[in-house]
Design an enzyme around this catalytic site. Structure first.
Site, PDB file in Angstrom:
ATOM      1  N   GLU A 198       0.832  -1.203   0.000  1.00 55.37           N
ATOM      2  CA  GLU A 198       0.000   0.000   0.000  1.00 55.37           C
ATOM      3  C   GLU A 198       0.869   1.256   0.000  1.00 55.37           C
ATOM      4  O   GLU A 198       0.646   2.181  -0.784  1.00 55.37           O
ATOM      5  CB  GLU A 198      -0.915   0.002   1.222  1.00 55.37           C
ATOM      6  CG  GLU A 198      -1.738   1.274   1.383  1.00 55.37           C
ATOM      7  CD  GLU A 198      -2.729   1.445   0.260  1.00 55.37           C
ATOM      8  OE1 GLU A 198      -2.662   2.475  -0.430  1.00 55.37           O
ATOM      9  OE2 GLU A 198      -3.547   0.532   0.044  1.00 55.37           O
ATOM     10  N   ASP A 233       1.064   4.122  -2.998  1.00 54.34           N
ATOM     11  CA  ASP A 233       0.742   5.529  -2.769  1.00 54.34           C
ATOM     12  C   ASP A 233       1.900   6.447  -3.131  1.00 54.34           C
ATOM     13  O   ASP A 233       1.714   7.450  -3.831  1.00 54.34           O
ATOM     14  CB  ASP A 233       0.363   5.742  -1.298  1.00 54.34           C
ATOM     15  CG  ASP A 233      -0.942   5.068  -0.917  1.00 54.34           C
ATOM     16  OD1 ASP A 233      -1.704   4.693  -1.834  1.00 54.34           O
ATOM     17  OD2 ASP A 233      -1.195   4.899   0.284  1.00 54.34           O
ATOM     18  N   SER A 241      -7.435   2.358  -3.450  1.00 54.83           N
ATOM     19  CA  SER A 241      -6.143   2.832  -2.941  1.00 54.83           C
ATOM     20  C   SER A 241      -5.296   3.417  -4.060  1.00 54.83           C
ATOM     21  O   SER A 241      -4.431   4.261  -3.814  1.00 54.83           O
ATOM     22  CB  SER A 241      -5.359   1.681  -2.304  1.00 54.83           C
ATOM     23  OG  SER A 241      -5.781   1.439  -0.996  1.00 54.83           O
ATOM     24  N   ASP A 267     -17.060  11.571 -18.159  1.00 53.53           N
ATOM     25  CA  ASP A 267     -18.222  10.915 -17.571  1.00 53.53           C
ATOM     26  C   ASP A 267     -18.174   9.413 -17.846  1.00 53.53           C
ATOM     27  O   ASP A 267     -18.089   8.989 -19.004  1.00 53.53           O
ATOM     28  CB  ASP A 267     -19.499  11.523 -18.157  1.00 53.53           C
ATOM     29  CG  ASP A 267     -20.736  11.197 -17.341  1.00 53.53           C
ATOM     30  OD1 ASP A 267     -20.587  10.533 -16.287  1.00 53.53           O
ATOM     31  OD2 ASP A 267     -21.834  11.610 -17.749  1.00 53.53           O
ATOM     32  N   VAL A 268     -18.213   8.618 -16.795  1.00 54.84           N
ATOM     33  CA  VAL A 268     -18.182   7.158 -16.918  1.00 54.84           C
ATOM     34  C   VAL A 268     -19.612   6.652 -16.780  1.00 54.84           C
ATOM     35  O   VAL A 268     -20.247   6.847 -15.740  1.00 54.84           O
ATOM     36  CB  VAL A 268     -17.282   6.535 -15.841  1.00 54.84           C
ATOM     37  CG1 VAL A 268     -17.256   5.014 -15.970  1.00 54.84           C
ATOM     38  CG2 VAL A 268     -15.871   7.110 -15.952  1.00 54.84           C
ATOM     39  N   GLY A 322     -23.836  11.838 -15.897  1.00 58.87           N
ATOM     40  CA  GLY A 322     -23.808  12.745 -14.759  1.00 58.87           C
ATOM     41  C   GLY A 322     -23.301  12.040 -13.511  1.00 58.87           C
ATOM     42  O   GLY A 322     -22.657  10.992 -13.569  1.00 58.87           O
ATOM     43  N   ASP A 362     -23.049   9.769 -10.261  1.00 58.29           N
ATOM     44  CA  ASP A 362     -23.619   8.506  -9.808  1.00 58.29           C
ATOM     45  C   ASP A 362     -22.809   7.990  -8.627  1.00 58.29           C
ATOM     46  O   ASP A 362     -21.641   8.370  -8.456  1.00 58.29           O
ATOM     47  CB  ASP A 362     -23.651   7.477 -10.945  1.00 58.29           C
ATOM     48  CG  ASP A 362     -22.285   7.214 -11.548  1.00 58.29           C
ATOM     49  OD1 ASP A 362     -21.435   6.625 -10.853  1.00 58.29           O
ATOM     50  OD2 ASP A 362     -22.045   7.594 -12.712  1.00 58.29           O
TER      51      ASP A 362
END
EC number: 3.4.14.10
Length: 603
Positions: free
Chosen positions: A296, A300, A514, A561-562, A580, A582
């Site tokens: 992790e 990062d 993450s 937009d996905v 839009g 979600d």
């Protein structure tokens, strides 16, 4: 008769002597033990705990008003962030609260050097043995063990003198059973990861919003820094090293960022960054053990600092992690590292302008009083000009467990009612929650955490976007499984799977929201670079700007937009990504080039 009278006199004398320190005690907070935790032995009475006492922030409503004004792009005060001194003045408790709490502590033999205070005096910390904590709080501490083996020392109920209830908001560690885990959904060694990070054989993928209108074909299976800059339209933008801009990420639970792995990553993906590194800030004795690299922490630091090079970078490492073993080798219960980080960063005069965190827990495992107070801390950072991004979670609409087979979607309030499980801190309305996508063109990744808070009501900036989404649902959809009036999660999204990092000297592929949080934070830091170079303030709290852009048809293209994919959990398909906003991908993924023009046009 004389004997009886003498007894009365003695009894009255004893009562009179005790009267100054005798108070009516009333329960302050009670919780049910969250699912998965089992009560074990009584906590050792000589075990020390750091009691953190939160005093009410007397002028927080005014601070919140300042936050909205300096974060609203249509307000004339936009960008006029508050100084540390101005913030401390607003969050300082009323003197009466300070005096009453001091008196109560003194009654238990605590004063002077025994007491540590935040600069604003809104937090007080005392280190006491469990036996004294039980006396002060009329509580009983036990060792609780989680099904994973983690252990905590907690109580399910504590009380305070009734006259202190208005002067103490909460005391921890008491009722907080949060495990605060990293948002990692996938981690696997993959043969493709052992080869070069680019593949020039296949034709480029057409993506009109990308830099040059195309994305390398390899990005459909392996995500690199180059992929992200291509996909999010940032190719060719180079930030300055000395503008005053800073970027950071947090590390907990013995997640250490390996420096050798960072150099391998830079050599592989960001050659210009080779031999550069990050500043390490240790909190509460936090380490960065180079013999124990953390997947992790590597994810990062490698991607956030790879995207933003050469912006000065910081890795905060905070000590304290489960399991706690109540014996002489572990004299202090230090399972709350997050509070240590928050206390540190709130009292840092010039913190990094962009900070990414990839750790969270199920909202219902956090006492509402604690969630509210922590959320106020995030508002305070926003008022100072800090942008905070959090991974939205890896359980879809379910709990933080990315494996649907082992998710538990039941309330912890004793009803055992089936409900979707939002994550905290992403559910706080003063942070930017980042969901996940996958592939090119992008679709929602199925583990993308999303839904609606049960603690926080819908903030004003979501007044149009969230009802707009809810109106698209078939009436009765998931009735009773979520709070339609709650703060919607996430706000935005970014790629979240098949990230090529270096771990233990080898390339691997890793995924989870993450990955999405540091990715989005990286582009926010680039936007801050553009504004600071132009003599403007950093962006600070992002959500009012994000939702203003989302509501403005003339700014179409700022976010990609996905509209495909969903986030299953709790035995359901979850919500669908759609046009839009979600509760799977928010407003979508960033288009840096368009966003840069927008933020440079702001005051």
């Amino acid at each position: 008769m004389r004997v009886f009278s003498a007894w009365i006199v003695l009894a009255l004398a004893a009562f009179t002597a005790a009267a100054p320190t005798t108070h009516t005690v009333k329960i302050k907070e009670t919780v049910n033990v969250p699912r998965g935790w089992t009560k074990r032995d009584e906590a050792p009475r000589d075990l020390t705990v750091d009691l953190r006492i939160a005093l009410p922030q007397s002028n927080f409503p005014l601070l919140e008003q300042h936050l909205w004004e300096v974060s609203d792009p249509f307000n004339e005060r936009y960008g006029a962030h508050l100084s540390q001194e101005e913030v401390n003045e607003l969050i300082a408790p009323h003197p009466e609260s300070v005096d009453l709490v001091n008196s109560w502590l003194a009654e238990h033999g605590l004063s002077g050097a025994d007491i540590a205070r935040s600069p604003a005096s809104d937090w007080v910390k005392v280190r006491v043995p469990v036996g004294l904590a039980e006396e002060m709080l009329d509580a009983k501490y036990h060792v609780y063990e989680h099904s994973t083996g983690d252990t905590l020392v907690r109580t399910t109920s504590y009380s305070l003198p009734e006259h202190l209830h208005a002067h103490i908001e909460l005391i921890q560690p008491t009722t907080l059973f949060s495990r605060f885990r990293a948002s990692k959904a996938t981690l696997h060694f993959d043969q493709a990861a052992q080869t070069s990070s680019t593949n020039t054989d296949a034709p480029a993928i057409s993506v009109p919003s990308a830099s040059g209108g195309t994305v390398d074909a390899s990005c459909n299976t392996t995500i690199t820094v180059t992929c992200l800059k291509e996909l999010y339209n940032a190719v060719g933008y180079t930030p300055l090293v000395n503008s005053g801009n800073q970027v950071a990420c947090t590390g907990y639970l013995d997640q250490f960022a390996n420096l050798d792995d960072l150099q391998l990553f830079f050599a592989d993906q960001v050659p210009a960054a080779v031999n550069s590194s990050f500043k390490l800030i240790s909190i509460n004795g936090g380490q960065n053990n180079q013999s124990e690299p953390g997947d992790e922490a590597n994810l990062d630091t490698q991607f956030l600092f790879g995207i933003t090079h050469p912006i000065p970078a910081t890795f905060f490492t905070t000590a304290g992690s489960p399991p706690f073993i109540p014996d002489v080798l572990t004299p202090t219960d230090s399972n709350e590292p997050y509070l240590d980080w928050l206390d540190f960063i709130l009292n840092t005069p010039n913190p990094p302008q962009t900070i990414s965190t990839s750790y969270a827990d199920d909202e219902q495992t956090v006492p509402p009083s604690f969630a509210q107070r922590v959320c106020q801390g995030f508002a305070t950072l926003g008022a100072k000009g800090v942008s905070l991004t959090f991974s939205s979670g890896d359980g879809g609409v379910g709990d933080g467990d990315p494996d649907p087979a082992t998710q538990e979607c039941f309330t912890n309030d004793g009803r055992n009612k089936t409900e979707f499980v939002p994550e905290f801190p992403p559910s706080c309305p003063f942070v930017t929650a980042v969901g996940g996508t996958i592939h090119v063109p992008e679709t929602a990744v199925d583990f993308s955490g999303g839904g609606f808070s049960n603690f926080f009501s819908r903030p004003s900036y979501q007044a149009a976007a969230v009802p707009g989404f809810l109106s698209t649902l078939v009436p009765g959809t998931y009735a009773g499984l979520f709070n339609p009036n709650g703060r919607g999660i996430p706000d935005v999204a970014a790629q979240a799977d098949n990230f090529r990092i270096f771990f233990g000297g080898s390339p691997i592929l890793i995924g989870g929201t993450s990955a999405a949080s540091p990715t989005f934070a990286g582009f926010v830091s680039l936007l801050n670079d553009a504004r600071i170079r132009a003599g403007k303030s950093p962006l600070g709290f992002l959500n009012p700007l994000i939702y203003s852009i989302g509501a403005n048809a003339g700014l179409t293209g700022a976010f990609n937009d996905v509209t495909t994919g969903n986030n299953p959990g709790c035995g359901t398909p979850g919500f669908n990504a759609t046009t839009g906003w979600d509760p799977v991908t928010g407003f979508g993924t960033p288009n840096f080039g368009v966003l840069k023009d927008i933020v440079l046009a702001l005051p």
